[in-house]
Design an enzyme around this catalytic site. Structure first.
Site, PDB file in Angstrom:
ATOM      1  N   GLY A 279     -46.635 -18.940 -13.323  1.00  0.00           N
ATOM      2  CA  GLY A 279     -45.873 -19.456 -12.193  1.00  0.00           C
ATOM      3  C   GLY A 279     -46.798 -19.626 -11.001  1.00  0.00           C
ATOM      4  O   GLY A 279     -47.107 -20.722 -10.554  1.00  0.00           O
ATOM      5  N   CYS A 346     -33.083  -9.203  12.221  1.00  0.00           N
ATOM      6  CA  CYS A 346     -32.962  -7.870  12.808  1.00  0.00           C
ATOM      7  C   CYS A 346     -33.529  -6.851  11.826  1.00  0.00           C
ATOM      8  O   CYS A 346     -32.823  -5.994  11.302  1.00  0.00           O
ATOM      9  CB  CYS A 346     -31.505  -7.573  13.130  1.00  0.00           C
ATOM     10  SG  CYS A 346     -30.787  -8.835  14.176  1.00  0.00           S
ATOM     11  N   GLU A 347     -34.795  -7.035  11.535  1.00  0.00           N
ATOM     12  CA  GLU A 347     -35.527  -6.207  10.568  1.00  0.00           C
ATOM     13  C   GLU A 347     -36.962  -6.204  11.049  1.00  0.00           C
ATOM     14  O   GLU A 347     -37.556  -7.273  11.207  1.00  0.00           O
ATOM     15  CB  GLU A 347     -35.530  -6.882   9.188  1.00  0.00           C
ATOM     16  CG  GLU A 347     -34.348  -6.634   8.303  1.00  0.00           C
ATOM     17  CD  GLU A 347     -34.344  -5.266   7.675  1.00  0.00           C
ATOM     18  OE1 GLU A 347     -35.348  -4.526   7.815  1.00  0.00           O
ATOM     19  OE2 GLU A 347     -33.331  -4.924   7.060  1.00  0.00           O
TER      20      GLU A 347
HETATM   21  C1  LIG Z   1     -42.519 -13.694 -13.265  1.00  0.00           C
HETATM   22  C2  LIG Z   1     -42.789 -13.993 -14.694  1.00  0.00           C
HETATM   23  C3  LIG Z   1     -43.768 -14.926 -15.050  1.00  0.00           C
HETATM   24  C4  LIG Z   1     -44.642 -15.631 -14.040  1.00  0.00           C
HETATM   25  O1  LIG Z   1     -45.458 -14.761 -13.347  1.00  0.00           O
HETATM   26  P1  LIG Z   1     -46.601 -15.289 -12.353  1.00  0.00           P
HETATM   27  O2  LIG Z   1     -47.165 -14.053 -11.770  1.00  0.00           O
HETATM   28  O3  LIG Z   1     -45.922 -16.155 -11.355  1.00  0.00           O
HETATM   29  O4  LIG Z   1     -47.587 -16.050 -13.155  1.00  0.00           O
HETATM   30  C5  LIG Z   1     -43.945 -15.189 -16.393  1.00  0.00           C
HETATM   31  N1  LIG Z   1     -43.187 -14.589 -17.353  1.00  0.00           N
HETATM   32  C6  LIG Z   1     -42.237 -13.694 -17.045  1.00  0.00           C
HETATM   33  C7  LIG Z   1     -41.429 -13.090 -18.134  1.00  0.00           C
HETATM   34  C8  LIG Z   1     -42.009 -13.366 -15.715  1.00  0.00           C
HETATM   35  O5  LIG Z   1     -41.071 -12.457 -15.414  1.00  0.00           O
END
Ligand SMILES: *Cc1c(COP(=O)(O)O)cnc(C)c1O
Length: 418
Positions: A279, A346-347
């Site tokens: 991701g 408000c944090e």
């Molecule tokens: C969050 C997650 C990802 C992606 O993680 P990154 O750190 O953004 O690369 C991939 N697989 C699973 C199962 C996740 O929970």
């Protein structure tokens, strides 16, 4: 030195049409990065990236990644629905969830997604829920203990605590789950594990690969199951700090190849396909949160109040994460002012930067908060009645598309029963 992917002139034009705060994504950057990952694993014929939808669940982004050959890694009902509505279905979806509600397994099965089971109890739960066990299925492994990488690069060490993580199955459970699944009709098996997040080390994936490849060889011997894919999941990091070294994805791919040649090939498993669920690596550098300086406040510290808040980007408040800030038009001015850059929640943790040396900021200055393309907009929330911002896409030709409008008070009130 971190430079924004938009110029001040471009941003001023954009802001005249779309008021701040907003997230903006860089199509060119996304399209240049994705092929680098693909090339790094091109030695593995079955290789596929399944983009972790939770990082940036925005259809325009998913469609770009689809064009770049990526599938989707989904972990909830609406993420599955998002993939489906983007035309991403069947084995283009990896469903890697945990503590999974029945309705999610039902939809994942209906879409033909590859299901990755987080727990041994999910074998029977899945069978009861969807009435059968799919022929192709995967299980998530948790080796327990503490995961460390021996190597330290630029003083950075990777350490995580799988033993404290809620995910995956133990070594004994995964063997048992495979046997149960095979008895219930599964024919093709996969292994998945996620041991460390945001790693800035070229040896994370190779180390994880060694663990999973070794496990695959053992599981094949112990259970006779036909293992056809291994999922290295997410975890490749990006340098949020301006002086941090970048990962080299080509070196990472080569490290995984060596482990593959040493462990899987001699075991007669040279046909195993690899997949990833990145991701952050795919998107984080290609998003900015753009915000306007509204107020300055001088009390015991110097504050700059901006029109974005932690609801737009939770990472600094939640993890104390560093996100680089560029004051537009002052890129080369001396950083001779020490500020806390704060939102209006408000944090007291609603600060994008604490004691940050920046150029003198004046009301009306545009600030670019870097590396918000993943786990940025998606972690947004409505605390203090704050509304989610718009998302914009900077196209390769320099034009800008609105890809999600900002929420309005009507959206905020739409679920209320008055
Ligand atoms: C969050 C997650 C990802 C992606 O993680 P990154 O750190 O953004 O690369 C991939 N697989 C699973 C199962 C996740 O929970």
């Amino acid at each position: 030195m971190k430079r924004p992917f938009v110029t001040q002139q471009q941003l001023q034009d954009i802001v005249s049409r779309y008021p701040t705060p907003f997230h903006i994504y860089d199509e060119k950057g996304i399209r240049e990065n994705a092929p680098r990952l693909k090339a790094a694993f091109s030695w593995n014929p079955g290789y596929r990236e399944y983009f972790a939808v939770k990082a940036t669940p925005t259809p325009a982004i998913l469609k770009i990644l689809k064009e770049e050959g990526c599938g989707c890694d989904c972990s909830s009902l609406t993420e599955l629905m998002t993939a489906d509505r983007c035309g991403i279905r069947g084995e283009d979806i990896m469903f890697s969830s945990n503590n999974t509600p029945a309705e999610e397994f039902v939809l994942a099965d209906k879409l033909g997604a590859v299901i990755n089971l987080d727990d041994i109890t999910h074998v029977e739960f899945l069978e009861q829920t969807i009435g059968h066990i799919p022929e192709k299925i995967s299980c998530r492994y948790n080796p327990g203990g503490v995961f460390t990488l021996g190597e330290t690069r630029e003083g950075f060490q990777v350490m995580d605590n799988p033993g404290d993580a809620k995910y995956g199955m133990t070594r004994a459970q995964i063997a048992q789950a495979y046997q149960m699944l095979r008895e219930k009709g599964a024919k093709e098996f996969g292994i998945h594990a996620f041991l460390a997040s945001n790693t800035l080390s070229n040896s994370y994936y190779p180390s994880l690969a060694r663990i999973l490849f070794q496990l695959a060889v053992e599981l094949k011997e112990e259970t006779g199951c036909h293992i056809t894919f291994i999922n290295l999941s997410g975890g490749i990091g990006i340098p949020y700090l301006p002086d941090q070294p970048e990962n080299d994805i080509a070196v990472i791919g080569e490290g995984v190849r060596q482990a593959y040649e040493e462990i899987l090939v001699p075991a007669g498993m040279g046909d195993v396909a690899l997949c990833t669920e990145l991701g952050r690596f795919m998107l984080a550098p290609y998003g900015h949160l753009v915000t306007t300086a509204v107020h300055e406040k001088h009390i015991y510290k110097e504050y700059i109040g901006v029109d974005a808040c932690a609801c737009n980007l939770m990472r600094p408040a939640m993890y104390g994460s560093y996100h680089h800030i560029t004051v537009m038009g002052k890129e080369d001015a001396p950083c001779d002012h020490k500020y806390d850059v704060a939102g209006s929640l408000c944090e007291n943790n609603d600060k994008f930067a604490v004691d940050r040396m920046l150029p003198k900021i004046d009301a009306g200055d545009l600030l670019v908060i870097h590396d918000t393309g993943a786990h940025g907009f998606s972690m947004g929330y409505n605390y203090n009645g704050k509304l989610r911002s718009a998302e914009l896409l900077l196209r390769e030709d320099g034009s800008v598309d609105l890809i999600r409008r900002a929420e309005t008070p009507d959206d905020y009130f739409s679920t209320v029963v008055w």
